[in-house]
Design an enzyme around this catalytic site. Structure first.
Site, PDB file in Angstrom:
ATOM      1  N   LEU A 133       0.859  -1.172   0.000  1.00  0.00           N
ATOM      2  CA  LEU A 133       0.000   0.000   0.000  1.00  0.00           C
ATOM      3  C   LEU A 133       0.901   1.228   0.000  1.00  0.00           C
ATOM      4  O   LEU A 133       1.981   1.201   0.591  1.00  0.00           O
ATOM      5  CB  LEU A 133      -0.906   0.043   1.235  1.00  0.00           C
ATOM      6  N   ASP A 134       0.471   2.301  -0.650  1.00  0.00           N
ATOM      7  CA  ASP A 134       1.240   3.541  -0.601  1.00  0.00           C
ATOM      8  C   ASP A 134       1.409   4.002   0.838  1.00  0.00           C
ATOM      9  O   ASP A 134       0.598   3.673   1.706  1.00  0.00           O
ATOM     10  CB  ASP A 134       0.523   4.643  -1.384  1.00  0.00           C
ATOM     11  N   LYS A 135       2.426   4.783   1.080  1.00  0.00           N
ATOM     12  CA  LYS A 135       2.707   5.269   2.430  1.00  0.00           C
ATOM     13  C   LYS A 135       1.484   5.925   3.065  1.00  0.00           C
ATOM     14  O   LYS A 135       1.138   5.645   4.218  1.00  0.00           O
ATOM     15  CB  LYS A 135       3.862   6.280   2.386  1.00  0.00           C
ATOM     16  N   ARG A 233      -5.491   6.173  -7.665  1.00  0.00           N
ATOM     17  CA  ARG A 233      -5.239   7.613  -7.632  1.00  0.00           C
ATOM     18  C   ARG A 233      -5.159   8.201  -9.041  1.00  0.00           C
ATOM     19  O   ARG A 233      -5.733   9.260  -9.316  1.00  0.00           O
ATOM     20  CB  ARG A 233      -3.957   7.895  -6.850  1.00  0.00           C
TER      21      ARG A 233
END
Length: 306
Positions: A133-135, A233
């Site tokens: 997962l992205d930060k 996104r």
């Protein structure tokens, strides 16, 4: 050799597509300027447009040695755990595994402290990691505790037999539902970003709007069919509805008035087959407080406007 597919690409982009992803774009441009990348035996500028049939030769720099990730006593929100897997609700702001400029404070550091039996498949910097997962994306993530589990889960993600559901807050009034099919690849100039590319990797995102807040924002349930980097996104941005708080693809500075300080994306649910038993399992990670607070603020704004 340059093919018809790469005809007209910048030289630095062409090399970027071929070399390992740990080589930075700035390093590639530096190598081109130093004459370590040659086109038909001649030096060229990074901006040179390559032509089909040209031969590109280059030296790949040695990969820096990876230091083994170290255990750290960091609290974990564990949803489920057995001898094969551990399912965690990752908080926003935590990186999944160490990278060259961030060696501590990651999910892997916390897992190494919690799991004495975490095996090293995936490398010394990302043991047990199957997906990421992205930060700034919060939510559910599964980690394999042994090689058997890692192999099984990796195959499931590759075969797209896992089911991932996200909840997002997007700018504007989103359509009731839809499917976004746009190929994605690394941005040719900004290596931190992904973008829609005609020759990129297949990417499909399905979504359904749960709630509109006037024309300000929408709460959306998102089910990506593929798992490309930054997929949700970028796809939401491409249909004109970037996620609130998205610093790369949205208008984050305008969203701070709503109490938004990171992109509003949460991995809500994950379904997969248990690697040992084959039983279908489903887990849910509760929406974090910051996202719930933003939704509350949107309700307040809507009431004030009505």
């Amino acid at each position: 050799m340059v093919t018809n597919r790469e005809n007209g690409w910048r030289l630095d982009r062409f090399v970027t597509e071929i070399v390992p992803n740990w080589v930075s774009r700035s390093a590639i441009q530096r190598h081109i300027k130093e004459g370590k990348v040659l086109v038909n035996g001649s030096m060229k500028k990074p901006s040179y447009k390559v032509k089909a049939g040209e031969h590109i030769t280059f030296e790949v720099p040695d990969k820096p040695a990876e230091a083994e990730a170290q255990p750290e006593n960091i609290p974990l929100n564990i949803i489920y755990e057995d001898k094969d897997i551990i399912v965690v609700n990752k908080p926003a702001g935590m990186i999944v595994h160490p990278v060259h400029n961030k060696k501590s404070g990651t999910l892997v550091n916390a897992l190494l402290n919690h799991c004495e039996d975490l095996q090293g498949i995936g490398g010394v910097m990302r043991p047990g990691i199957v997906h990421r997962l992205d930060k700034e994306t919060s939510g559910i993530i599964i980690v394999a505790k042994n090689d058997m589990a890692h192999n099984s889960l990796s195959l499931q993600f590759k075969a797209r037999s896992t089911e991932k559901t996200y909840i997002a807050i997007a700018r504007g009034r989103t359509p009731a539902q839809g499917q976004i099919v746009l190929p994605l690849g690394r941005h040719p100039v900004n290596r931190l970003k992904m973008t829609v590319l005609f020759d990129g990797k297949e990417a499909t995102t399905n979504y359904r709007t749960l709630r509109h807040f006037s024309k300000i924002a929408s709460v959306v349930l998102v089910k990506p069919k593929t798992g490309r980097t930054h997929q949700i996104r970028v796809h939401m941005k491409e249909i004109g509805h970037p996620l609130l708080g998205d610093k790369l693809y949205g208008k984050a500075h305008q969203d701070e008035a709503l109490g938004v300080y990171r992109h509003m994306l949460h991995a809500l649910k994950l379904c997969f087959n248990h690697p040992r038993t084959g039983k279908r399992m489903s887990f849910v990670a509760r929406i974090p407080e910051d996202m719930a607070r933003v939704i509350k603020n949107l309700y307040f704004l809507e009431d004030r406007e009505s």
